[in-house]
Design a protein around this motif. Structure first.
Motif, PDB file in Angstrom:
ATOM      1  N   ILE B  16       0.876  -1.179   0.000  1.00  0.00           N
ATOM      2  CA  ILE B  16       0.000   0.000   0.000  1.00  0.00           C
ATOM      3  C   ILE B  16       0.906   1.218   0.000  1.00  0.00           C
ATOM      4  CG2 ILE B  16      -1.958   1.139   1.109  1.00  0.00           C
ATOM      5  CD1 ILE B  16      -2.297  -1.522   2.722  1.00  0.00           C
ATOM      6  N   ASP B  17       0.886   1.919  -1.106  1.00  0.00           N
ATOM      7  CA  ASP B  17       1.820   3.024  -1.329  1.00  0.00           C
ATOM      8  C   ASP B  17       1.063   4.356  -1.286  1.00  0.00           C
ATOM      9  OD1 ASP B  17       4.136   4.335  -1.915  1.00  0.00           O
ATOM     10  OD2 ASP B  17       4.466   3.399  -3.869  1.00  0.00           O
ATOM     11  N   HIS B  18       1.815   5.428  -1.198  1.00  0.00           N
ATOM     12  CA  HIS B  18       1.251   6.789  -1.218  1.00  0.00           C
ATOM     13  C   HIS B  18       0.210   7.017  -0.137  1.00  0.00           C
ATOM     14  CE1 HIS B  18       3.479   7.656  -4.834  1.00  0.00           C
ATOM     15  NE2 HIS B  18       2.990   6.562  -5.388  1.00  0.00           N
ATOM     16  N   ILE B  19       0.434   6.381   1.014  1.00  0.00           N
ATOM     17  CA  ILE B  19      -0.452   6.639   2.154  1.00  0.00           C
ATOM     18  C   ILE B  19      -0.136   8.040   2.669  1.00  0.00           C
ATOM     19  CG2 ILE B  19      -1.032   5.915   4.513  1.00  0.00           C
ATOM     20  CD1 ILE B  19      -0.144   3.067   3.710  1.00  0.00           C
ATOM     21  N   THR B  20      -1.166   8.795   2.986  1.00  0.00           N
ATOM     22  CA  THR B  20      -0.978  10.148   3.532  1.00  0.00           C
ATOM     23  C   THR B  20       0.010  10.058   4.701  1.00  0.00           C
ATOM     24  OG1 THR B  20      -3.334  10.353   3.105  1.00  0.00           O
ATOM     25  CG2 THR B  20      -2.294  12.172   4.313  1.00  0.00           C
ATOM     26  N   LYS B  54       5.469  10.312   2.153  1.00  0.00           N
ATOM     27  CA  LYS B  54       4.352   9.355   2.137  1.00  0.00           C
ATOM     28  C   LYS B  54       4.682   8.233   3.108  1.00  0.00           C
ATOM     29  CE  LYS B  54       6.445   6.603  -1.558  1.00  0.00           C
ATOM     30  NZ  LYS B  54       6.332   6.035  -2.891  1.00  0.00           N
ATOM     31  N   ASP B  55       3.678   7.451   3.437  1.00  0.00           N
ATOM     32  CA  ASP B  55       3.881   6.231   4.212  1.00  0.00           C
ATOM     33  C   ASP B  55       3.669   5.036   3.285  1.00  0.00           C
ATOM     34  OD1 ASP B  55       4.085   8.020   6.285  1.00  0.00           O
ATOM     35  OD2 ASP B  55       2.369   7.264   7.429  1.00  0.00           O
ATOM     36  N   ILE B  56       4.303   3.933   3.637  1.00  0.00           N
ATOM     37  CA  ILE B  56       4.149   2.705   2.827  1.00  0.00           C
ATOM     38  C   ILE B  56       3.940   1.521   3.771  1.00  0.00           C
ATOM     39  CG2 ILE B  56       5.227   1.156   1.120  1.00  0.00           C
ATOM     40  CD1 ILE B  56       7.096   3.452   0.344  1.00  0.00           C
ATOM     41  N   ILE B  57       3.089   0.605   3.376  1.00  0.00           N
ATOM     42  CA  ILE B  57       2.948  -0.652   4.135  1.00  0.00           C
ATOM     43  C   ILE B  57       3.114  -1.813   3.162  1.00  0.00           C
ATOM     44  CG2 ILE B  57       1.400  -2.113   5.525  1.00  0.00           C
ATOM     45  CD1 ILE B  57       0.014   0.355   6.519  1.00  0.00           C
TER      46      ILE B  57
END
Lengths: 347, 155
Positions: B16-20, B54-57
């Motif tokens: 999951i990319d481009h997390i706020t 951004k955050d990434i999971i």
């Protein structure tokens, strides 16, 4: 061709497609007088919508249709049988006097009949039946349902479950659309217009369901609003934002004397909204309409959804300003109009 | 060093990319990753040419359901969901806040009928920026803060 036959044929033209001509003729001879038909000839009972759940579902045209239909229904004040054979179920999961009685009266005047309950203790709800099941049961017994329920959103849920029209007679603190429609009808019926009016809303504007819905509906018109409420019971921000978005000028005033209005809509201030009784006693006098108030209210018409407690002195009742009992009475043609149009009755 | 190498690549699973920025832990909570047994990598405030940070999971061996993707869209509306098979991204989709949000969070109005009757909650999307959704039943408007609170409560 005689005028009678001409009227009958027009009447048949507009009658529900599922009705036979024989039904229509029988209906005519049994109920509507030729005079009534003359009055109504060329007018339609406009289809409103499938259900009446929230005033937010109404645009100006929808409101105007209902008001027009209500004025037609005043022609049936002494009763008719246009809804003969139709049954209204009144599902009142919490008590109500005016709304239930006026719907029953409206249905009776239209020649229909009424079944229902007026408190959930006497229904299967007390046995744990879901709202959806109660509605699915009721729609087998009736052609249209009006309901009042203590939970917000109950009417919308019922409308999802039902195949017959649902009219919301009040769902928790959320909506009571027929009250708003009769408020608007009262204003238009009395002052011949809504556009151009200065309208004051007074009392508990924070929690009052009627003033929220009325503000929303009035925002379709060219009106100016003034709000008068105790500190802490002001009109909520989201309502003010809606009004701003629609370009409706409004102003918060602090004294009765500041009101410059054509119509003043008064609502009850509930004691329990205040942190203590003393606080309530302190403000309640400032939000009371008395004979002295008329000095600065002039000819302004005073409306109130009722019941009132002491916010309007009884000495106002006999003045030309008082409109609240007429207002309650106008609930009948408005509800007749809704019942008739939701059941597809046309002329 | 390449940016992507800050957290290790996964063989199979979901990225999951481009997390706020700052929302990764909320997304992780939505997905119940605290109790997930396979490896999970969370990167916070990673540089991104596109949106600053951004955050990434990255989650090994897991694909997300539509319900999960819809819930993520409410807290991280710009996120993208990448499905990885054999180290290759085989599908990449931007999350989208659905116009009807059904059964993924409770209504913040305690008197809403949805708390009392057997029915899935339903909200209609009113505005993305600022985020506002309206309960289809009781008409209560939920703001971004309300949504965050209700999603957390649901978990």
């Amino acid at each position: 061709m005689s005028i009678d036959w001409c009227l009958q044929i027009q009447y048949v033209d507009y009658w529900l497609t599922s009705q036979t001509m024989m039904d229509a003729v029988t209906h005519h001879s049994a109920g509507c007088s030729t005079e009534t038909l003359k009055l109504l000839c060329g007018k339609n009972i406009f289809p409103v919508m499938q259900d009446v759940i929230s005033i937010k579902d109404f645009e100006r045209t929808d409101i105007e249709n209902v008001l027009e239909n209500a004025s037609i229904m005043e022609g049936f004040a002494k009763g008719t049988d246009i809804l003969r054979g139709r049954i209204l179920a009144t599902l009142f999961f919490e008590p109500s006097t005016r709304t239930r009685l006026s719907f029953e009266s409206a249905m009776n005047r239209l020649g229909g009949s009424v079944i229902g309950f007026s408190e959930s203790g006497s229904s299967s709800v007390a046995k744990g039946e879901t709202l959806q099941d109660t509605v699915r049961m009721a729609e087998r017994y009736a052609d249209i349902i009006v309901m009042r329920h203590p939970r917000d959103g109950a009417a919308r849920l019922a409308a999802e479950a039902a195949h017959v029209p649902i009219i919301n007679g009040g769902d928790g603190v959320n909506q009571h659309p027929t009250q708003t429609l009769l408020d608007l009808y009262t204003i238009k019926r009395t002052l011949k217009t809504i556009d151009g009016l200065r309208i004051g809303l007074m009392g508990d504007l924070k929690y009052g369901r009627t003033v929220h819905s009325l503000s929303y509906a009035l925002s379709w018109y060219d009106v100016t609003l003034q709000f008068l409420s105790p500190v802490g019971l002001e009109m909520p921000l989201h309502i003010k934002e809606d009004l701003t978005e629609k370009g409706i000028p409004f102003q918060q005033v602090t004294e009765l004397e500041d009101l410059k209005v054509d119509v003043l809509y008064v609502t009850r201030i509930q004691k329990e909204r205040f942190p203590d009784v003393e606080e309530y006693e302190k403000v309640k006098g400032s939000y009371q309409i008395t004979a002295e108030s008329l000095d600065f209210l002039g000819d302004a018409k005073i409306l109130h959804p009722l019941p009132r407690v002491d916010e309007i002195d009884p000495e106002i009742d006999s003045t030309p300003n008082a409109l609240y009992f007429e207002q309650a009475g106008y609930g009948i043609p408005v509800r007749m109009a809704l019942l008739a149009s939701l059941l597809g009755w046309k002329l | 060093m390449k940016r992507e190498l800050k957290i290790s690549a996964i063989k199979n699973g979901t990225v999951i990319d481009h997390i706020t920025p700052g929302k990764a832990f909320e997304v992780a909570r939505i997905l119940g990753l605290e109790d997930f047994s396979a490896p999970v990598s969370i990167a916070v405030n990673v540089s991104s040419g596109k949106s600053g940070t951004k955050d990434i999971i990255k989650i090994e061996n897991r694909e997300l359901s539509k319900n999960e993707v819809d819930r993520i869209s409410l807290v991280a509306p710009n996120a993208t969901v990448n499905i990885v098979k054999n180290y290759e991204v085989i599908d990449k989709k931007k999350v989208e806040i659905p116009s009807e949000i059904v059964g993924i969070l409770p209504c913040s109005n305690a008197n809403c009928v949805t708390h009392f009757e057997p029915v899935k909650t339903k909200f209609l999307l009113e505005s993305i920026t600022p985020l506002r959704i309206r309960c289809f039943y009781c008409e209560r408007v939920l703001t971004e803060d309300d949504i965050k609170r209700e999603i957390a409560r649901e978990d």
